[in-house]
Enzyme design. Sequence first.
Site, PDB file in Angstrom:
ATOM      1  N   TYR A  89       0.016   0.045  10.644  1.00 25.72           N
ATOM      2  CA  TYR A  89      -0.310  -0.349   9.275  1.00 25.72           C
ATOM      3  C   TYR A  89       0.852  -0.029   8.341  1.00 25.72           C
ATOM      4  O   TYR A  89       1.247  -0.863   7.514  1.00 25.72           O
ATOM      5  CB  TYR A  89      -1.573   0.385   8.816  1.00 25.72           C
ATOM      6  CG  TYR A  89      -1.993   0.064   7.403  1.00 25.72           C
ATOM      7  CD1 TYR A  89      -2.466  -1.200   7.065  1.00 25.72           C
ATOM      8  CD2 TYR A  89      -1.939   1.040   6.404  1.00 25.72           C
ATOM      9  CE1 TYR A  89      -2.870  -1.490   5.762  1.00 25.72           C
ATOM     10  CE2 TYR A  89      -2.337   0.765   5.103  1.00 25.72           C
ATOM     11  CZ  TYR A  89      -2.796  -0.507   4.793  1.00 25.72           C
ATOM     12  OH  TYR A  89      -3.192  -0.793   3.501  1.00 25.72           O
ATOM     13  N   SER A 102       0.844  -1.193   0.000  1.00 23.28           N
ATOM     14  CA  SER A 102       0.000   0.000   0.000  1.00 23.28           C
ATOM     15  C   SER A 102       0.878   1.241   0.000  1.00 23.28           C
ATOM     16  O   SER A 102       2.025   1.205   0.471  1.00 23.28           O
ATOM     17  CB  SER A 102      -0.884   0.015   1.253  1.00 23.28           C
ATOM     18  OG  SER A 102      -1.512   1.269   1.441  1.00 23.28           O
TER      19      SER A 102
END
Length: 319
Positions: free
Chosen positions: A192, A166
Amino acid sequence: MPIPSVVGMNLIQTPFGFADTAAEVAAGIDLTGRRAVVTGASSGLGVETARALAATGAEVTLAVRDTAAGERAAKDIADGTGRTAPHVAPLDLTDPASITAFTASWRGPLHILVNNAGVMACPERYTAQGWEWQFATNHLGHFALAAGLHAALAADGAARIVVVSSSGHQLSPVVFDDVNFAFRPYDPWLAYGQSKTANVLFAVEATRRWAGDGITANALMPGAIHTNLQRHTGGRGSGTVPPELIKTPAQGAATSVLLATSPLLAGVGGRYFVDCQETETVDRRGEAPRLHGVARYALDPAGAERLWDLSLAATEGAA
């Protein structure tokens, strides 16, 4: 402003881009007799990736936590493609015993492994082994899965591992001295970010270690897509992406399918792609969200080797 640069001489460019779908990328590809595993394939990007691979004639296994949802997805794929329904197998990436059961039951070669499953910005939580939940799910579980399937991947002689990362990796490097937030206040986005950086570093080191076995690994940013991944963020991810940059799941899966199938990626590994193109290296994230670009630390060979050693220590004997 971010300062771009390029690692290596040439970035790989393909005929596909932002708006192309997984089906369009896979059109004309024949994977009859090839076998693929897609994690997290009961919905979202995973099911669209599996659908496109199944349409090429590949024998696909949906590796999922919820096998009932997986069976529904498999039927939908079969109905929509006219191909044999994918297999469905249970896999919980936070449970070492589940990973071991999956890898131990695999028979024969494996040609494509798509490490797609993930969680994002979830509340603070740790596995039974003490690992932060996002790092464990997004990286360690997939690391153990790939390691357990190494012999099957090597048996092919030209296997590919596709790692869904990501642009969130730009939020944080892997903080090796405090991966589990023992000395920092837990921050769901930093957690994350480091897990997504770990995804890219895995692709770098897996390629370095396993290229001699014919195994290559590449990482990607699928784009901003509304899927179950956003269940902890109100369904809209970070909320900072303009509407015109939001993709459908079928568009989001396109880069995964490209890395899994395209002849342009034969023998290529350790790279990071966005919108079906290899993207530039950046040294600063900048103020505004940046969907393109890969942080230099995510491609760092020393960091990749260090992460591999940490991951081995974390997963060996964990089952």
